[in-house]
Design an enzyme around this catalytic site. Structure first.
Site, short mmCIF file in Angstrom:
data_model
loop_
_atom_site.label_atom_id
_atom_site.label_comp_id
_atom_site.label_asym_id
_atom_site.label_seq_id
_atom_site.Cartn_x
_atom_site.Cartn_y
_atom_site.Cartn_z
N SER A 261 0.80 -1.23 0.00
CA SER A 261 0.00 0.00 0.00
C SER A 261 0.83 1.28 0.00
CB SER A 261 -0.96 0.02 1.19
OG SER A 261 -0.24 0.11 2.41
N HIS B 258 0.79 4.21 7.01
CA HIS B 258 0.37 5.05 5.89
C HIS B 258 0.80 6.49 6.13
CE1 HIS B 258 -3.08 2.23 4.32
NE2 HIS B 258 -1.88 1.84 3.92
N ASP C 213 -7.74 6.26 3.89
CA ASP C 213 -8.26 5.26 4.80
C ASP C 213 -9.67 5.68 5.24
OD1 ASP C 213 -5.78 4.18 4.42
OD2 ASP C 213 -5.05 4.56 6.43
#
Length: 141
Positions: free
Chosen positions: A32, A80, A105
């Site tokens: 990701s 992230h 998210d």
């Protein structure tokens, strides 16, 4: 048989250093965040609370920082990037997204959910490529 205390103390110190270092490495388990780092890479992190030592303050993170946080939508910590910071009813909330994901998210993140931050050297994330694959294999990931 004499006990060499200097040697024993040396081994204990080395063991402590290795254990502390291991607590500051995080294996990347997904893609990701590509191309910043890849599955199987290891990132160097600093902790919001390392046995009472505050290596960074989660309330001081900025847009662009890569953090590890307790996600409400996933049962494991997520690594992230912060892409926006906003105020909602007097509470600072963070919008976080994987670099390789199409959208952010699903939920806002509060500072108390942010547990770790990926260390940077200059403008570069500190990444050790590929050596985390062994850990992923051992964990069945």
């Amino acid at each position: 048989m004499d006990i060499d205390w200097k040697e024993i103390i040396t081994y204990v110190v080395i063991l402590i250093i290795v254990l502390i270092a291991a607590q500051h490495l995080n294996v990347v388990v997904s893609g990701s965040m590509e191309p910043a780092f890849y599955r199987g890479d290891i990132v160097l992190i600093e902790k919001a609370d390392f046995f009472g030592i505050h290596e960074f303050n989660p309330e001081d993170v900025q847009i662009g920082d890569v953090v590890v946080y307790d996600a409400a939508w996933y049962d494991q910590p997520v690594i992230h990037r912060i892409i926006n910071i906003t105020d909602i009813n007097g509470t600072t909330m963070y919008v976080i997204k994987g670099d390789n994901n199409d959208r952010p998210d699903p939920y806002y993140v509060k500072a108390d959910q942010i547990q770790e931050k990926v260390v940077t050297w200059g403008d570069n994330l500190v990444v050790i490529p590929k050596i985390g694959y062994l850990s992923l294999w051992l964990r069945g990931l």
